[in-house]
Design a protein around this motif. Structure first.
Motif, PDB file in Angstrom:
ATOM      1  N   ASP A   1       0.810  -1.220   0.000  1.00  0.00           N
ATOM      2  CA  ASP A   1       0.000   0.000   0.000  1.00  0.00           C
ATOM      3  C   ASP A   1       0.844   1.271   0.000  1.00  0.00           C
ATOM      4  O   ASP A   1       0.301   2.373   0.008  1.00  0.00           O
ATOM      5  CB  ASP A   1      -0.934   0.002   1.212  1.00  0.00           C
ATOM      6  CG  ASP A   1      -2.391  -0.192   0.805  1.00  0.00           C
ATOM      7  OD1 ASP A   1      -2.630  -0.497  -0.379  1.00  0.00           O
ATOM      8  OD2 ASP A   1      -3.276  -0.038   1.660  1.00  0.00           O
TER       9      ASP A   1
ATOM     10  N   LEU B   1       3.306   0.106  -4.549  1.00  0.00           N
ATOM     11  CA  LEU B   1       2.312   0.225  -5.606  1.00  0.00           C
ATOM     12  C   LEU B   1       2.968   0.440  -6.965  1.00  0.00           C
ATOM     13  O   LEU B   1       2.556  -0.147  -7.968  1.00  0.00           O
ATOM     14  CB  LEU B   1       1.360   1.387  -5.297  1.00  0.00           C
ATOM     15  CG  LEU B   1       0.418   1.186  -4.105  1.00  0.00           C
ATOM     16  CD1 LEU B   1      -0.224   2.504  -3.709  1.00  0.00           C
ATOM     17  CD2 LEU B   1      -0.654   0.153  -4.426  1.00  0.00           C
TER      18      LEU B   1
ATOM     19  N   ASN C   1      -7.632  -6.782   1.064  1.00  0.00           N
ATOM     20  CA  ASN C   1      -7.788  -5.333   1.225  1.00  0.00           C
ATOM     21  C   ASN C   1      -9.184  -4.854   0.821  1.00  0.00           C
ATOM     22  O   ASN C   1      -9.738  -3.934   1.436  1.00  0.00           O
ATOM     23  CB  ASN C   1      -6.737  -4.591   0.394  1.00  0.00           C
ATOM     24  CG  ASN C   1      -5.370  -4.599   1.047  1.00  0.00           C
ATOM     25  OD1 ASN C   1      -5.233  -4.940   2.217  1.00  0.00           O
ATOM     26  ND2 ASN C   1      -4.350  -4.235   0.299  1.00  0.00           N
TER      27      ASN C   1
ATOM     28  N   HIS D   1      -7.456   1.292   2.334  1.00  0.00           N
ATOM     29  CA  HIS D   1      -6.494   0.423   1.643  1.00  0.00           C
ATOM     30  C   HIS D   1      -6.500   0.734   0.140  1.00  0.00           C
ATOM     31  O   HIS D   1      -7.506   0.511  -0.548  1.00  0.00           O
ATOM     32  CB  HIS D   1      -6.821  -1.047   1.881  1.00  0.00           C
ATOM     33  CG  HIS D   1      -6.726  -1.448   3.326  1.00  0.00           C
ATOM     34  ND1 HIS D   1      -5.523  -1.638   3.971  1.00  0.00           N
ATOM     35  CD2 HIS D   1      -7.692  -1.689   4.251  1.00  0.00           C
ATOM     36  CE1 HIS D   1      -5.747  -1.984   5.224  1.00  0.00           C
ATOM     37  NE2 HIS D   1      -7.052  -2.017   5.429  1.00  0.00           N
ATOM     38  N   VAL D   2      -5.376   1.191  -0.364  1.00  0.00           N
ATOM     39  CA  VAL D   2      -5.285   1.602  -1.772  1.00  0.00           C
ATOM     40  C   VAL D   2      -5.251   0.404  -2.710  1.00  0.00           C
ATOM     41  O   VAL D   2      -5.931   0.366  -3.736  1.00  0.00           O
ATOM     42  CB  VAL D   2      -4.028   2.473  -1.991  1.00  0.00           C
ATOM     43  CG1 VAL D   2      -3.855   2.809  -3.469  1.00  0.00           C
ATOM     44  CG2 VAL D   2      -4.128   3.748  -1.167  1.00  0.00           C
ATOM     45  N   PHE D   3      -4.466  -0.607  -2.347  1.00  0.00           N
ATOM     46  CA  PHE D   3      -4.271  -1.747  -3.259  1.00  0.00           C
ATOM     47  C   PHE D   3      -5.414  -2.752  -3.110  1.00  0.00           C
ATOM     48  O   PHE D   3      -5.233  -3.880  -2.689  1.00  0.00           O
ATOM     49  CB  PHE D   3      -2.926  -2.408  -2.986  1.00  0.00           C
ATOM     50  CG  PHE D   3      -2.531  -3.414  -4.047  1.00  0.00           C
ATOM     51  CD1 PHE D   3      -2.687  -3.127  -5.391  1.00  0.00           C
ATOM     52  CD2 PHE D   3      -1.990  -4.638  -3.701  1.00  0.00           C
ATOM     53  CE1 PHE D   3      -2.334  -4.031  -6.365  1.00  0.00           C
ATOM     54  CE2 PHE D   3      -1.616  -5.552  -4.663  1.00  0.00           C
ATOM     55  CZ  PHE D   3      -1.798  -5.250  -6.008  1.00  0.00           C
TER      56      PHE D   3
ATOM     57  N   LYS E   1      -3.433   6.930  -4.816  1.00  0.00           N
ATOM     58  CA  LYS E   1      -3.035   6.872  -3.410  1.00  0.00           C
ATOM     59  C   LYS E   1      -3.081   8.264  -2.783  1.00  0.00           C
ATOM     60  O   LYS E   1      -3.507   8.437  -1.624  1.00  0.00           O
ATOM     61  CB  LYS E   1      -1.638   6.277  -3.257  1.00  0.00           C
ATOM     62  CG  LYS E   1      -1.173   6.242  -1.798  1.00  0.00           C
ATOM     63  CD  LYS E   1       0.107   5.487  -1.602  1.00  0.00           C
ATOM     64  CE  LYS E   1       0.604   5.617  -0.164  1.00  0.00           C
ATOM     65  NZ  LYS E   1      -0.368   5.100   0.833  1.00  0.00           N
TER      66      LYS E   1
ATOM     67  N   THR F   1      -5.084   8.699   0.506  1.00  0.00           N
ATOM     68  CA  THR F   1      -4.326   8.897   1.748  1.00  0.00           C
ATOM     69  C   THR F   1      -4.297  10.361   2.197  1.00  0.00           C
ATOM     70  O   THR F   1      -4.457  10.652   3.379  1.00  0.00           O
ATOM     71  CB  THR F   1      -2.885   8.381   1.566  1.00  0.00           C
ATOM     72  OG1 THR F   1      -2.924   7.023   1.145  1.00  0.00           O
ATOM     73  CG2 THR F   1      -2.108   8.482   2.868  1.00  0.00           C
TER      74      THR F   1
ATOM     75  N   SER G   1     -11.374   4.603  -0.738  1.00  0.00           N
ATOM     76  CA  SER G   1     -10.755   3.722  -1.716  1.00  0.00           C
ATOM     77  C   SER G   1     -11.798   2.759  -2.281  1.00  0.00           C
ATOM     78  O   SER G   1     -12.990   2.841  -1.975  1.00  0.00           O
ATOM     79  CB  SER G   1      -9.597   2.957  -1.084  1.00  0.00           C
ATOM     80  OG  SER G   1      -8.918   2.181  -2.053  1.00  0.00           O
TER      81      SER G   1
END
Length: 587
Positions: free
Chosen positions: A217, A222, A254, A270-272, A352, A356, A362
């Motif tokens: 993440d 990434l 995620n 969670h980005v991924f 991201k 973030t 997300s």
């Protein structure tokens, strides 16, 4: 650069074709309908929240039943499908009279996975690790159980009954020893492992891999994942087929964690997540090529690039980007190396930043990868307000990155086309091209674009026989073959996108002309049992690394395997007559 790429390409192809990597990938692909199906319930339950509407708790809980008993048991199903995929690979090398029973392997894999994953509670059992958090454990079980079966079946260590016993009963006893061995081995391992660690295997795996989940993440993590997929594809090896098996458990876990955060009313962080690969890293396909087809249509001066843009724009909109990859081409074309690698990395970094730093939710839902990426980003984030800003920003940034490289390549092609057109026009004026010699006549006063179009189209419409009549006779002969013979064709590509276009082109022509030709399309690894009922399998060029594995299967069933090159395959998807002739000439 091409020489360097050719040196490393075989190693990556071998890895992608490894039977264990393939089993993990194909096992997951087989469970994709579960993920898509379960997401429908989640979207019905929670998407209305974006507009301030909330279902009563009783309705929400009822909707969640569909999710909890499908996606909530995903790892259990993946253990079985992974085991089935590896079993199919092992059976290719075993005699037809002594095969591993795939159904028995699925059952054994699911039993052993349950033994390893269920946590006893005072009031019942905890099923947490039968879902997305147990995927890594499911892969381990799904790979080991078929190996145990293979050992016993290959060495004939089975219960043998007299030949008078019915086959179904004899098979049940034949499966008894490998099934018993598989369950016993994992039962003992599970008991000893819990005594040593105080927990079950999937939970321990999650704890050990937590730094990897966290690193994936980060901006660096990434970018590495996004760049790796694009790099492998640039070499001509289907990138997701190498990267996805390693990161899929992280993405699914995620996505489930994001949904739990949303249900709890906190920031979805969670980005991924799963669709982050489909819609952000691969914005319009690997290499983030969504904007390429549109740029070709509206900005290209080269006749070749304009034609490719027109043919590719609809598939590209739905993330089927092979017409662009092979038509321009982008892959193995050093001019596009930098933007092809950099663009996915920039896209995921922007995503991201929005999640973030700016606080955008997300991705929390899973949608089919064929949904246009701009729509998919907005929907998968639950219609997050900032997503409506992110989408146009991604489009603009991708254009800026690709633009200078595109302009350079476009100028190069324009110069080549002008030179070619001038040469054709000069030869035509001098009368040096006899009628029917394989090059169509260029009209007087033809523009550069039209001259190039005529010159480039001639080889596909005129054969080397020297007469138009021969072409007509060949076409009639080909059609007559399909009127007299029933032919079934399976087209395999990476995701079922371009293979579907080619299969549809064949079926449309077959219906119009009343031919006995039937074509179907699949993603490689999906419904591979269909092969035994086919007369021909056409393998798309993006799955060339799987040619060796596929050849073993087609040889086993006596099916013709035909491979294709990039531009050839794209031409076939756009020309039904050419595709029909291709099938007939290769049978």
């Amino acid at each position: 650069m091409n020489k360097a790429f050719e040196k490393v390409k075989p190693a990556f192809q071998a890895f992608a074709a490894n039977k264990y990597v393939s089993a993990v990938r194909d096992g997951f692909i087989a469970c994709m309908p579960i993920i898509i199906f379960s997401s429908i319930f989640m979207m019905i339950a929670y998407v209305p929240n974006a507009w301030g509407f909330h279902w009563p708790d009783a309705v929400t809980n009822t909707l969640l039943i569909g999710y909890n008993y499908s996606m909530g048991l995903l790892a259990l199903f993946v253990a079985g499908t992974t085991a089935k995929s590896l079993t199919d690979s092992e059976n290719v090398n075993l005699p037809k009279t002594n095969q591993i029973n795939p159904i028995a392997v699925i059952i054994a894999a699911e039993i052993t996975f349950i033994i390893l994953s269920i946590m006893p509670l005072k009031t019942g059992v905890d099923l947490t690790y039968l879902g997305s958090q147990g995927l890594v454990c499911a892969y381990i079980v799904g790979l080991i159980v078929p190996m145990i079966y293979n050992f016993f079946i290959k060495n004939n260590i089975t219960v043998k009954l007299p030949p008078q016993v019915p086959g179904n009963i004899a098979q049940s006893f034949k499966d008894l020893i490998p099934l018993g061995a598989s369950v016993t081995i994992f039962w003992l391992f599970g008991v000893l492992f819990k005594m040593a660690t105080g927990t079950v295997l999937p939970r321990w795996i999650i704890q050990v891999l937590s730094p990897v989940f966290t690193a994936s993440d980060s901006y660096i993590g990434l970018c590495i994942i996004a760049g790796a997929m694009a790099f492998f594809w640039f070499l001509g090896v289907q990138g997701p087929s190498i990267v996805s098996p390693a990161v899929m458990p992280i993405m699914i876990a995620n996505t489930a964690a994001n949904l739990a955060q949303y249900q709890a009313g906190v920031h979805v962080s969670h980005v991924f997540a799963q669709n982050a690969m489909d819609y952000i890293m691969n914005f319009g396909g690997t290499g983030s090529t969504f904007i390429i087809a549109y740029v070709l249509i509206f900005a290209a001066k080269s006749a070749q690039l304009k034609a490719i843009g027109k043919a590719a724009v609809i598939p590209a909109t739905f993330s089927v980007n092979e017409p662009v990859l092979f038509g321009v081409p982008l892959i193995m074309n050093p001019i596009f190396f930098i933007p092809f690698i950099i663009t996915p990395m920039v896209n995921i970094s922007l995503f991201k930043f929005f999640v973030t730093t700016l606080g955008m939710n997300s991705i929390m839902y899973y949608l089919p990868w064929t949904i246009p990426a701009p729509i998919g980003i907005i929907a998968a984030t639950g219609f997050a307000p900032l997503s409506f800003l992110l989408v146009p920003l991604l489009l603009a940034v991708d254009v800026v990155i690709f633009w200078p490289f595109f302009r350079q390549y476009d100028k190069q092609l324009v110069a080549e086309e002008q030179a070619k057109a001038a040469e054709v026009a000069a030869q035509n004026a001098a009368g040096s091209i006899p009628a029917g010699a394989g090059v169509a006549a260029v009209p007087a006063g033809a523009t550069t674009e039209s001259a190039v179009a005529v010159a480039e189209s001639a080889p596909s419409t005129v054969t080397n026989t020297g007469s138009t009549a021969a072409v007509t006779n060949k076409t009639l002969k080909g059609e007559q073959y399909f009127k007299d013979n029933e032919v079934n064709v399976l087209v395999l590509c990476a995701g079922g996108g371009t293979s579907g276009i080619l299969a549809n082109a064949l079926n449309k022509l077959s219906k119009e002309r009343e031919l006995k030709l039937s074509a179907t399309a699949r993603a490689y690894g999906q419904d591979m049992d269909l092969i035994q009922d086919m007369d021909m399998v056409i393998l798309a060029p993006q799955m060339d690394s799987m040619k060796g594995n596929l050849q073993k299967i087609t040889d086993k069933y006596g099916v013709k395997l035909v491979t294709t090159t990039g531009r050839q395959y794209i031409a076939l998807t756009n020309d039904g007559d050419m595709a029909l002739d291709f099938v007939e000439s290769n049978l």
